[in-house]
Design a protein around this motif. Structure first.
Motif, PDB file in Angstrom:
ATOM      1  N   SER A  79       4.483  -1.085  -3.689  1.00 42.42           N
ATOM      2  CA  SER A  79       3.178  -1.334  -3.077  1.00 42.42           C
ATOM      3  C   SER A  79       2.026  -0.902  -3.975  1.00 42.42           C
ATOM      4  O   SER A  79       0.927  -1.456  -3.894  1.00 42.42           O
TER       5      SER A  79
ATOM      6  N   ALA B 187       1.148  -2.967  -9.878  1.00 39.67           N
ATOM      7  CA  ALA B 187       0.538  -4.277 -10.086  1.00 39.67           C
ATOM      8  C   ALA B 187       1.542  -5.285 -10.634  1.00 39.67           C
ATOM      9  O   ALA B 187       1.338  -6.494 -10.527  1.00 39.67           O
TER      10      ALA B 187
ATOM     11  N   SER C 172      -0.037   1.060 -14.431  1.00 42.18           N
ATOM     12  CA  SER C 172      -0.170  -0.147 -13.613  1.00 42.18           C
ATOM     13  C   SER C 172      -0.329   0.167 -12.127  1.00 42.18           C
ATOM     14  O   SER C 172      -0.378  -0.750 -11.311  1.00 42.18           O
TER      15      SER C 172
ATOM     16  N   SER D 209      -2.106   1.103  -8.681  1.00 42.57           N
ATOM     17  CA  SER D 209      -3.432   0.963  -8.071  1.00 42.57           C
ATOM     18  C   SER D 209      -3.263   0.678  -6.591  1.00 42.57           C
ATOM     19  O   SER D 209      -2.152   0.479  -6.098  1.00 42.57           O
ATOM     20  N   PHE D 210      -4.374   0.635  -5.870  1.00 49.60           N
ATOM     21  CA  PHE D 210      -4.359   0.303  -4.446  1.00 49.60           C
ATOM     22  C   PHE D 210      -4.781  -1.142  -4.203  1.00 49.60           C
ATOM     23  O   PHE D 210      -5.200  -1.500  -3.108  1.00 49.60           O
ATOM     24  N   ALA D 211      -4.637  -1.978  -5.246  1.00 49.99           N
ATOM     25  CA  ALA D 211      -5.089  -3.368  -5.124  1.00 49.99           C
ATOM     26  C   ALA D 211      -4.328  -4.122  -4.039  1.00 49.99           C
ATOM     27  O   ALA D 211      -4.913  -4.915  -3.298  1.00 49.99           O
ATOM     28  N   ASN D 212      -3.011  -3.890  -3.947  1.00 48.38           N
ATOM     29  CA  ASN D 212      -2.232  -4.586  -2.927  1.00 48.38           C
ATOM     30  C   ASN D 212      -2.672  -4.183  -1.519  1.00 48.38           C
ATOM     31  O   ASN D 212      -2.760  -5.028  -0.619  1.00 48.38           O
TER      32      ASN D 212
ATOM     33  N   HIS E 111      -5.655  -3.058  -0.708  1.00 47.86           N
ATOM     34  CA  HIS E 111      -6.998  -3.599  -0.503  1.00 47.86           C
ATOM     35  C   HIS E 111      -6.935  -5.060  -0.088  1.00 47.86           C
ATOM     36  O   HIS E 111      -7.686  -5.513   0.804  1.00 47.86           O
ATOM     37  N   TYR E 112      -6.009  -5.801  -0.701  1.00 48.64           N
ATOM     38  CA  TYR E 112      -5.915  -7.224  -0.363  1.00 48.64           C
ATOM     39  C   TYR E 112      -5.434  -7.414   1.074  1.00 48.64           C
ATOM     40  O   TYR E 112      -6.051  -8.164   1.846  1.00 48.64           O
TER      41      TYR E 112
ATOM     42  N   GLU F  29      -8.923  -8.212   2.490  1.00 52.29           N
ATOM     43  CA  GLU F  29      -9.156  -9.563   1.986  1.00 52.29           C
ATOM     44  C   GLU F  29      -8.340 -10.630   2.705  1.00 52.29           C
ATOM     45  O   GLU F  29      -8.785 -11.783   2.769  1.00 52.29           O
TER      46      GLU F  29
ATOM     47  N   ARG G 253       5.235 -12.607  -3.479  1.00 53.97           N
ATOM     48  CA  ARG G 253       4.123 -11.650  -3.541  1.00 53.97           C
ATOM     49  C   ARG G 253       4.670 -10.309  -3.074  1.00 53.97           C
ATOM     50  O   ARG G 253       4.340  -9.776  -2.029  1.00 53.97           O
TER      51      ARG G 253
ATOM     52  N   GLU H 156       2.352  -7.127  -2.390  1.00 49.39           N
ATOM     53  CA  GLU H 156       1.595  -7.233  -1.138  1.00 49.39           C
ATOM     54  C   GLU H 156       2.512  -7.068   0.070  1.00 49.39           C
ATOM     55  O   GLU H 156       2.134  -6.445   1.071  1.00 49.39           O
TER      56      GLU H 156
END
Length: 567
Positions: free
Chosen positions: A334, A337, A347, A349-352, A354-355, A359, A537, A540
């Motif tokens: 999770s 990246a 690599s 991050s909390f991008a997943n 956040h999406y 998003e 994915r 995510e």
């Protein structure tokens, strides 16, 4: 002549009995809709063809869809998973209940976590570790030794991952049975000079044989109904079992509902044969011996001696393989990246997260759907299971045994077969339930009713009837006795059942996936996780799995504290 009035209690008893009969009829009608009506439609759908009723759909299955290989795969998968789960679960139960092995509390906690964890979490974790081409362990060993030895996307991988989920059910069942066995039998065997392994093999396990047989049978039936593990691990390798082939039939264009119904009938018949064999085995076992004493002495812990470190390592290994390892891997996925193969802290991050939270356009609606379905399911299950248990335990109304059977029989029906039956019953109905949250909640409730009915029925059995009789002597009616005496005493059992049913509702993938119609109006978090995973994915999907676990913890940690205060 002077008319003598009837006694007051006799005149008041008639409306009370009438009200009880009306409530009984209403409960029977609800069960008819929830559990009986869909199975009638499954049989109709399997036999109905263009030229009338017949067995054409069964013949088409045999001729066009390699049904024999699917049947063999299903048996190998179910029996293999149940066998491995029995080996691990029984071993752990004996170690925890009958020996001085360390980490007993860890073993129990691991089993509970494995039981409540969604099966797809473990499957996703092992795909990341041991997929044949991109798994982290395979890539690491390929760099070091030039080999890729692991292939989790195989029949062996499916059996292994499913057993990591099923062993917890076996452990909890067998440990509970061991706790109720009189330890004097084992003590007598040890005093006579029998070695510990001989005592376990010849005394302990025969005494809990009914529990072992039940655990084995239900493990097979649960494995038949699992969809997530065969879908994630088996479908990419073109290994199909009952559940995944039904999914393909229902998602074909146009959907092959008639073939799904025919396969569902075979599915149910196979499960009923297993249930009949278990019943015969338990009856035969019951004739072979009987425990004459009541509650006896607790068995002394057998010393493991020099084997104690090895068995302690076994307990820790099960914890790591079944729970701790998969949780850590999914958390890593999770935050990573890169989809597969990477092990770089740069690599992360909390991008997943956040999406999926901020998003993805339908996250909050889908989360609301999950919570709404769970709330509706809990309400239906608690109400119906409490009424059924009350009628069985506290009345002499004719038909109460049939009522209990209607509530309990779905435990013998594999999940995906019952979902096929529900689709046949409601997909063209004027009621317009198909694709809605209410039908999903009703179907999940029908699947949860057996366990809830058994638990609440046992709770009724533990309440001393003299308390209710005292209230009746004081003039209280049935409703008042139930509200002021019975239900308050049942509160711990009801609360525990509420927790179990709600946990099951939040993690259920099969029901909303098969009955939701693919719309965000009825999509739940498990379905979105499966959809993201199917689209590769993976990060995510893993992030959303962690979010679902956090939501579950946020709901149930306060409830567990409240339960401890009640108890």
């Amino acid at each position: 002549m002077v008319a003598i009035p009837a006694p007051a209690d006799a005149t008041s008893r008639l409306p009370r009995q009438l009200g009880l009969c009306i409530l009984f009829g209403a409960t029977a009608a609800v069960l008819l809709v929830l559990t009986v009506y869909p199975m009638i439609w499954l049989l109709i759908g399997s036999l109905h063809g263009k030229s009338g009723y017949g067995f054409s759909h069964f013949l088409e299955l045999r001729e066009k869809f390699a049904f024999t290989s699917i049947l063999v795969n299903s048996w190998v998968f179910a029996v293999g998973s149940a066998g491995l789960a029995l080996l691990v679960g029984i071993t752990l139960a004996v170690l925890v209940s009958r020996t001085d092995v360390p980490f007993k509390r860890l073993a129990r906690m691991t089993a509970i976590l494995a039981f409540v964890s969604p099966p797809w979490l473990t499957a996703m974790a092992y795909v990341y570790i041991a997929s044949p081409n991109a798994g982290f362990a395979n890539l690491l060993l390929d760099q070091l030794f030039g080999v890729k030895p692991f292939n989790i996307q195989s029949m062996g991988g499916m059996i292994f991952v499913t057993a990591l989920f099923l062993y917890s059910f076996v452990f909890l069942t067998v440990e509970a049975a061991l706790a109720s066995v009189d330890g004097s039998f084992e003590e007598a065997a040890r005093v006579s000079g029998a070695r510990p392994f001989t005592v376990v093999r010849t005394v302990t396990l025969p005494l809990v044989a009914p529990a072992v047989v039940s655990a084995a049978a239900f493990s097979v039936i649960i494995a038949w109904g699992l969809f997530a593990v065969p879908a994630i691990l088996g479908m990419p390798a073109r290994i199909y079992v009952f559940s995944t082939q039904l999914y393909l039939f229902l998602n074909a264009f146009p959907p092959r509902l008639e073939l799904a119904a025919a396969m569902g009938v075979i599915f149910v018949a196979t499960a009923l044969v297993v249930g009949l064999l278990v019943r015969l085995a338990r009856r035969q076992r019951g004739r072979s011996f009987a425990v004459l004493a009541g509650k006896g002495m607790k068995a002394a812990a057998m010393p493991l001696g020099r084997w104690r470190p090895a068995w302690a390592a076994f307990v820790v290994l099960v914890t790591v393989v079944a729970v701790a390892g998969p949780y850590v891997v999914v958390l890593w996925m999770s935050l990573n990246a890169q989809s597969f193969g990477g092990f770089s802290f740069a690599s992360l991050s909390f991008a997943n997260f956040h999406y999926v939270i901020f998003e993805y356009f339908a996250f909050w609606r889908i989360t609301g759907n999950s919570l709404t379905i769970a709330a509706m399911e809990v309400a239906i299950v608690l109400l119906v299971a409490t009424l059924v248990s009350y009628f069985v335990r506290r009345t002499n109304l004719p038909g109460r045994t049939l009522l209990q059977g209607a509530a309990m029989y779905t435990i013998l029906v594999p999940s995906v077969a019952f979902l096929t039956a529900v689709m046949w019953a409601w997909i063209g109905s004027a009621a317009g339930l198909y694709g809605g949250l209410l039908l999903i909640a009703m179907t999940q409730a029908a699947r949860s009713l057996p366990i809830a009915t058994r638990n609440i029925g046992d709770g009724f059995g533990q309440i001393d009837r003299s308390l209710e009789e005292a209230a009746s002597i004081c003039g209280a009616g049935r409703a008042r006795i139930a509200a002021t005496v019975t239900l308050p005493l049942l509160r711990p059992v009801l609360f525990a059942t509420f927790t179990l049913v709600a946990l099951s509702a939040l993690r259920d993938l099969n029901t909303p996936l098969f009955l939701g119609g693919g719309s965000t109006r009825s999509m739940t978090l498990p379905v979105l996780i499966f959809q993201l995973w199917s689209e590769t994915r993976t990060g995510e999907a893993a992030a959303l799995t962690i979010v679902l676990l956090l939501i579950t913890l946020a709901l149930f940690l306060p409830l567990s504290r409240a339960f401890r205060r009640i108890h």
